[in-house]
Motif scaffolding. Structure first.
Motif, PDB file in Angstrom:
ATOM      1  N   LYS A   1       0.828  -1.206   0.000  1.00 17.10           N
ATOM      2  CA  LYS A   1       0.000   0.000   0.000  1.00 17.10           C
ATOM      3  C   LYS A   1       0.866   1.262   0.000  1.00 17.10           C
ATOM      4  O   LYS A   1       0.583   2.224  -0.707  1.00 17.10           O
ATOM      5  CB  LYS A   1      -0.941  -0.001   1.211  1.00 17.10           C
ATOM      6  CG  LYS A   1      -1.996   1.066   1.151  1.00 17.10           C
ATOM      7  CD  LYS A   1      -3.048   0.847   2.216  1.00 17.10           C
ATOM      8  CE  LYS A   1      -4.214   1.783   1.967  1.00 17.10           C
ATOM      9  NZ  LYS A   1      -5.353   1.496   2.798  1.00 17.10           N
ATOM     10  N   VAL A   2       1.942   1.246   0.770  1.00 18.76           N
ATOM     11  CA  VAL A   2       2.870   2.380   0.767  1.00 18.76           C
ATOM     12  C   VAL A   2       3.537   2.498  -0.595  1.00 18.76           C
ATOM     13  O   VAL A   2       3.633   3.595  -1.154  1.00 18.76           O
ATOM     14  CB  VAL A   2       3.915   2.245   1.902  1.00 18.76           C
ATOM     15  CG1 VAL A   2       5.001   3.307   1.775  1.00 18.76           C
ATOM     16  CG2 VAL A   2       3.239   2.323   3.265  1.00 18.76           C
ATOM     17  N   ALA A   3       3.981   1.366  -1.141  1.00 22.60           N
ATOM     18  CA  ALA A   3       4.631   1.391  -2.448  1.00 22.60           C
ATOM     19  C   ALA A   3       3.685   1.937  -3.516  1.00 22.60           C
ATOM     20  O   ALA A   3       4.091   2.725  -4.380  1.00 22.60           O
ATOM     21  CB  ALA A   3       5.107  -0.014  -2.828  1.00 22.60           C
ATOM     22  N   LYS A   4       2.431   1.549  -3.450  1.00 25.14           N
ATOM     23  CA  LYS A   4       1.448   2.051  -4.415  1.00 25.14           C
ATOM     24  C   LYS A   4       1.254   3.555  -4.263  1.00 25.14           C
ATOM     25  O   LYS A   4       1.156   4.280  -5.251  1.00 25.14           O
ATOM     26  CB  LYS A   4       0.114   1.326  -4.244  1.00 25.14           C
ATOM     27  CG  LYS A   4      -0.897   1.652  -5.309  1.00 25.14           C
ATOM     28  CD  LYS A   4      -2.141   0.792  -5.180  1.00 25.14           C
ATOM     29  CE  LYS A   4      -3.135   1.157  -6.263  1.00 25.14           C
ATOM     30  NZ  LYS A   4      -4.345   0.352  -6.181  1.00 25.14           N
ATOM     31  N   ALA A   5       1.226   4.037  -3.019  1.00 27.11           N
ATOM     32  CA  ALA A   5       1.094   5.480  -2.793  1.00 27.11           C
ATOM     33  C   ALA A   5       2.283   6.224  -3.387  1.00 27.11           C
ATOM     34  O   ALA A   5       2.152   7.355  -3.872  1.00 27.11           O
ATOM     35  CB  ALA A   5       0.976   5.767  -1.302  1.00 27.11           C
ATOM     36  N   LEU A   6       3.444   5.591  -3.381  1.00 18.93           N
ATOM     37  CA  LEU A   6       4.662   6.212  -3.908  1.00 18.93           C
ATOM     38  C   LEU A   6       4.809   6.062  -5.417  1.00 18.93           C
ATOM     39  O   LEU A   6       5.776   6.552  -5.995  1.00 18.93           O
ATOM     40  CB  LEU A   6       5.891   5.613  -3.215  1.00 18.93           C
ATOM     41  CG  LEU A   6       6.025   5.938  -1.739  1.00 18.93           C
ATOM     42  CD1 LEU A   6       7.160   5.135  -1.123  1.00 18.93           C
ATOM     43  CD2 LEU A   6       6.233   7.423  -1.537  1.00 18.93           C
ATOM     44  N   SER A   7       3.852   5.408  -6.056  1.00 19.64           N
ATOM     45  CA  SER A   7       3.960   5.170  -7.496  1.00 19.64           C
ATOM     46  C   SER A   7       3.574   6.384  -8.337  1.00 19.64           C
ATOM     47  O   SER A   7       3.719   6.359  -9.551  1.00 19.64           O
ATOM     48  CB  SER A   7       3.105   3.966  -7.909  1.00 19.64           C
ATOM     49  OG  SER A   7       1.726   4.280  -7.779  1.00 19.64           O
ATOM     50  N   GLU A   8       3.112   7.442  -7.707  1.00 15.70           N
ATOM     51  CA  GLU A   8       2.718   8.673  -8.404  1.00 15.70           C
ATOM     52  C   GLU A   8       3.768   9.751  -8.129  1.00 15.70           C
ATOM     53  O   GLU A   8       3.996  10.106  -6.958  1.00 15.70           O
ATOM     54  CB  GLU A   8       1.335   9.115  -7.917  1.00 15.70           C
ATOM     55  CG  GLU A   8       0.951  10.529  -8.207  1.00 15.70           C
ATOM     56  CD  GLU A   8       0.965  10.891  -9.687  1.00 15.70           C
ATOM     57  OE1 GLU A   8       1.647  11.865 -10.050  1.00 15.70           O
ATOM     58  OE2 GLU A   8       0.301  10.187 -10.465  1.00 15.70           O
ATOM     59  N   PRO A   9       4.413  10.279  -9.173  1.00 16.72           N
ATOM     60  CA  PRO A   9       5.469  11.281  -8.975  1.00 16.72           C
ATOM     61  C   PRO A   9       5.036  12.520  -8.174  1.00 16.72           C
ATOM     62  O   PRO A   9       5.838  13.063  -7.400  1.00 16.72           O
ATOM     63  CB  PRO A   9       5.865  11.671 -10.398  1.00 16.72           C
ATOM     64  CG  PRO A   9       5.488  10.495 -11.226  1.00 16.72           C
ATOM     65  CD  PRO A   9       4.265   9.907 -10.578  1.00 16.72           C
ATOM     66  N   LYS A  10       3.816  12.947  -8.315  1.00 18.75           N
ATOM     67  CA  LYS A  10       3.358  14.114  -7.560  1.00 18.75           C
ATOM     68  C   LYS A  10       3.328  13.824  -6.067  1.00 18.75           C
ATOM     69  O   LYS A  10       3.662  14.677  -5.241  1.00 18.75           O
ATOM     70  CB  LYS A  10       1.990  14.572  -8.063  1.00 18.75           C
ATOM     71  CG  LYS A  10       2.038  15.169  -9.462  1.00 18.75           C
ATOM     72  CD  LYS A  10       0.653  15.495  -9.968  1.00 18.75           C
ATOM     73  CE  LYS A  10       0.688  16.040 -11.371  1.00 18.75           C
ATOM     74  NZ  LYS A  10       0.915  15.027 -12.395  1.00 18.75           N
ATOM     75  N   ARG A  11       2.957  12.608  -5.697  1.00 22.85           N
ATOM     76  CA  ARG A  11       2.947  12.237  -4.283  1.00 22.85           C
ATOM     77  C   ARG A  11       4.370  12.120  -3.740  1.00 22.85           C
ATOM     78  O   ARG A  11       4.643  12.483  -2.597  1.00 22.85           O
ATOM     79  CB  ARG A  11       2.157  10.948  -4.072  1.00 22.85           C
ATOM     80  CG  ARG A  11       0.669  11.154  -4.340  1.00 22.85           C
ATOM     81  CD  ARG A  11      -0.177  10.003  -3.862  1.00 22.85           C
ATOM     82  NE  ARG A  11      -0.112   8.819  -4.673  1.00 22.85           N
ATOM     83  CZ  ARG A  11      -0.938   8.543  -5.679  1.00 22.85           C
ATOM     84  NH1 ARG A  11      -1.911   9.384  -6.000  1.00 22.85           N
ATOM     85  NH2 ARG A  11      -0.826   7.420  -6.361  1.00 22.85           N
ATOM     86  N   VAL A  12       5.281  11.654  -4.573  1.00 17.53           N
ATOM     87  CA  VAL A  12       6.687  11.596  -4.161  1.00 17.53           C
ATOM     88  C   VAL A  12       7.205  13.013  -3.922  1.00 17.53           C
ATOM     89  O   VAL A  12       7.908  13.272  -2.938  1.00 17.53           O
ATOM     90  CB  VAL A  12       7.542  10.848  -5.212  1.00 17.53           C
ATOM     91  CG1 VAL A  12       9.018  10.917  -4.856  1.00 17.53           C
ATOM     92  CG2 VAL A  12       7.090   9.395  -5.344  1.00 17.53           C
ATOM     93  N   LYS A  13       6.837  13.946  -4.799  1.00 19.81           N
ATOM     94  CA  LYS A  13       7.252  15.338  -4.615  1.00 19.81           C
ATOM     95  C   LYS A  13       6.660  15.912  -3.329  1.00 19.81           C
ATOM     96  O   LYS A  13       7.348  16.629  -2.589  1.00 19.81           O
ATOM     97  CB  LYS A  13       6.830  16.190  -5.812  1.00 19.81           C
ATOM     98  CG  LYS A  13       7.299  17.623  -5.712  1.00 19.81           C
ATOM     99  CD  LYS A  13       6.936  18.435  -6.947  1.00 19.81           C
ATOM    100  CE  LYS A  13       7.388  19.884  -6.798  1.00 19.81           C
ATOM    101  NZ  LYS A  13       7.022  20.689  -7.981  1.00 19.81           N
ATOM    102  N   ILE A  14       5.410  15.591  -3.036  1.00 22.16           N
ATOM    103  CA  ILE A  14       4.791  16.058  -1.788  1.00 22.16           C
ATOM    104  C   ILE A  14       5.589  15.544  -0.589  1.00 22.16           C
ATOM    105  O   ILE A  14       5.884  16.291   0.346  1.00 22.16           O
ATOM    106  CB  ILE A  14       3.308  15.629  -1.705  1.00 22.16           C
ATOM    107  CG1 ILE A  14       2.479  16.385  -2.751  1.00 22.16           C
ATOM    108  CG2 ILE A  14       2.754  15.849  -0.296  1.00 22.16           C
ATOM    109  CD1 ILE A  14       1.081  15.834  -2.966  1.00 22.16           C
TER     110      ILE A  14
END
Length: 114
Positions: free
Chosen positions: A8-21
């Motif tokens: 679930k954490v890995a999936k949340a990190l799969s979007e570049p905008k969320r990584v930037k956040i």
């Protein structure tokens, strides 16, 4: 941290905008209004991305006045980092070293808590 929680954490990190956040939050707590200034999308879109990060446990939210303030959940972040190290390196604690069918049911929790 179980395999499901890790995924679930890995999936949340799969979007570049969320990584930037998350990168922005690594500097400290931020108000939604300040995060929004760094993106070319609307407040509802920011809320969607934050919701996913909060549901994954990576971010905590606290409402103050009319704005939400966000910060990284350090405990979950550390569990994810330790889980990643465990999954990507071979050791005597690897699933391939455990015995029988139990290896399928093993969680990362015994390895992350160290």
């Amino acid at each position: 941290m179980t395999y499901e929680e890790y995924a679930k954490v890995a999936k949340a990190l799969s979007e570049p905008k969320r990584v930037k956040i998350l990168d922005m939050l690594s500097c400290g707590e931020m108000c939604a209004c300040d995060i929004l200034e760094h993106f070319d999308f609307t407040q509802p879109t920011l809320s969607h991305h934050i919701k996913i990060l909060v549901e994954a446990g990576l971010v905590t939210a606290e409402k103050r006045g009319t704005w939400q303030h966000y910060s990284i959940n350090e405990q979950v972040a550390q569990q994810y980092i330790q889980g990643s190290i465990h999954l990507l390196t071979h050791s005597s604690e690897c699933i391939c070293e455990t015995e029988g069918i139990q290896k399928e049911a093993k969680s990362l929790s015994s390895f992350v808590s160290r």
